[in-house]
Scaffold this motif. Structure first.
Motif, PDB file in Angstrom:
ATOM      1  N   GLY A 192     -46.589   9.375  70.896  1.00 37.50           N
ATOM      2  CA  GLY A 192     -45.627   9.906  69.939  1.00 37.50           C
ATOM      3  C   GLY A 192     -46.234  10.196  68.576  1.00 37.50           C
TER       4      GLY A 192
ATOM      5  N   CYS B  48     -44.792   9.758  65.960  1.00 35.77           N
ATOM      6  CA  CYS B  48     -44.274   8.714  65.078  1.00 35.77           C
ATOM      7  C   CYS B  48     -45.106   7.438  65.119  1.00 35.77           C
ATOM      8  CB  CYS B  48     -42.827   8.390  65.441  1.00 35.77           C
ATOM      9  SG  CYS B  48     -42.624   7.823  67.148  1.00 35.77           S
TER      10      CYS B  48
ATOM     11  N   PHE C 157     -37.513   7.095  60.552  1.00 33.44           N
ATOM     12  CA  PHE C 157     -36.696   7.546  61.667  1.00 33.44           C
ATOM     13  C   PHE C 157     -35.314   6.885  61.715  1.00 33.44           C
ATOM     14  CE2 PHE C 157     -41.088   8.301  62.435  1.00 33.44           C
ATOM     15  CZ  PHE C 157     -41.063   9.649  62.744  1.00 33.44           C
TER      16      PHE C 157
ATOM     17  N   ARG D  57     -37.132  14.900  61.590  1.00 34.99           N
ATOM     18  CA  ARG D  57     -37.211  16.006  62.556  1.00 34.99           C
ATOM     19  C   ARG D  57     -38.509  16.798  62.415  1.00 34.99           C
ATOM     20  NH1 ARG D  57     -31.348  18.103  61.860  1.00 34.99           N
ATOM     21  NH2 ARG D  57     -30.354  17.007  63.554  1.00 34.99           N
TER      22      ARG D  57
ATOM     23  N   CYS E 280     -40.938  15.021  64.380  1.00 31.73           N
ATOM     24  CA  CYS E 280     -40.619  15.158  65.809  1.00 31.73           C
ATOM     25  C   CYS E 280     -41.046  16.530  66.350  1.00 31.73           C
ATOM     26  CB  CYS E 280     -39.128  14.956  66.054  1.00 31.73           C
ATOM     27  SG  CYS E 280     -38.538  13.274  65.757  1.00 31.73           S
TER      28      CYS E 280
ATOM     29  N   CYS F 235     -44.401  16.706  67.856  1.00 28.80           N
ATOM     30  CA  CYS F 235     -44.656  15.681  68.861  1.00 28.80           C
ATOM     31  C   CYS F 235     -44.736  16.242  70.280  1.00 28.80           C
ATOM     32  CB  CYS F 235     -43.564  14.624  68.785  1.00 28.80           C
ATOM     33  SG  CYS F 235     -43.882  13.210  69.853  1.00 28.80           S
TER      34      CYS F 235
ATOM     35  N   MET G 117     -41.642  14.787  72.555  1.00 29.74           N
ATOM     36  CA  MET G 117     -40.305  14.864  71.974  1.00 29.74           C
ATOM     37  C   MET G 117     -39.214  14.855  73.048  1.00 29.74           C
ATOM     38  SD  MET G 117     -38.814  17.506  69.140  1.00 29.74           S
ATOM     39  CE  MET G 117     -38.221  18.815  70.198  1.00 29.74           C
TER      40      MET G 117
ATOM     41  N   CYS H  44     -38.768  11.443  74.552  1.00 29.38           N
ATOM     42  CA  CYS H  44     -38.119  10.572  73.584  1.00 29.38           C
ATOM     43  C   CYS H  44     -36.606  10.795  73.578  1.00 29.38           C
ATOM     44  CB  CYS H  44     -38.719  10.852  72.209  1.00 29.38           C
ATOM     45  SG  CYS H  44     -38.111   9.798  70.886  1.00 29.38           S
ATOM     46  N   LEU H  45     -36.199  12.053  73.565  1.00 29.43           N
ATOM     47  CA  LEU H  45     -34.773  12.354  73.593  1.00 29.43           C
ATOM     48  C   LEU H  45     -34.136  11.859  74.892  1.00 29.43           C
ATOM     49  CD1 LEU H  45     -32.202  13.564  72.494  1.00 29.43           C
ATOM     50  CD2 LEU H  45     -32.982  15.804  73.345  1.00 29.43           C
TER      51      LEU H  45
ATOM     52  N   TRP I  15     -34.256  10.303  67.327  1.00 32.86           N
ATOM     53  CA  TRP I  15     -35.035  10.180  68.563  1.00 32.86           C
ATOM     54  C   TRP I  15     -35.153  11.567  69.177  1.00 32.86           C
ATOM     55  CZ3 TRP I  15     -36.790   5.613  71.057  1.00 32.86           C
ATOM     56  CH2 TRP I  15     -36.488   4.440  70.390  1.00 32.86           C
ATOM     57  N   GLY I  16     -36.340  11.967  69.520  1.00 33.75           N
ATOM     58  CA  GLY I  16     -36.521  13.267  70.153  1.00 33.75           C
ATOM     59  C   GLY I  16     -36.020  14.411  69.288  1.00 33.75           C
ATOM     60  N   GLY I  17     -36.099  14.230  67.992  1.00 33.43           N
ATOM     61  CA  GLY I  17     -35.663  15.268  67.065  1.00 33.43           C
ATOM     62  C   GLY I  17     -34.160  15.374  66.914  1.00 33.43           C
TER      63      GLY I  17
END
Length: 87
Positions: free
Chosen positions: A20, A22, A30, A42, A45, A48, A51, A54-55, A68-70
């Protein structure tokens, strides 16, 4: 490696988390308290490679807080409602 020369151990629960954008950043980035903070998170993200993973993780585990995940908390709630309707 930390200042005292000891390798830092970073725990991740999923293999993709180690990749990630992050990773190693202040987690507070975040978990913003305002819209400007969400925009800043974002931007990270969007660079990334994981991404989407993560989402997906945030949706699967119904994570309510943070970016999370943008996606913001509100966006994930909308996505979860849409999944219930169409899923």
């Amino acid at each position: 490696m930390t200042a005292d020369g000891v390798d830092e151990i970073i725990w991740v629960s999923e293999p993709w988390m180690a990749l990630g954008a992050c990773r190693g950043l202040d987690p507070a980035i975040f978990f913003p308290s305002d819209g400007a903070g969400v925009v800043g998170a974002r931007k990270i993200c969007l660079t990334c490679a994981v991404m989407d993973d993560c989402l997906e993780y945030a949706l699967k585990h119904r994570i309510e807080h943070g970016v999370w995940g943008g996606s913001s908390e509100r966006e994930r709630k909308r996505l979860q409602r849409a999944q219930l309707v169409h899923g």
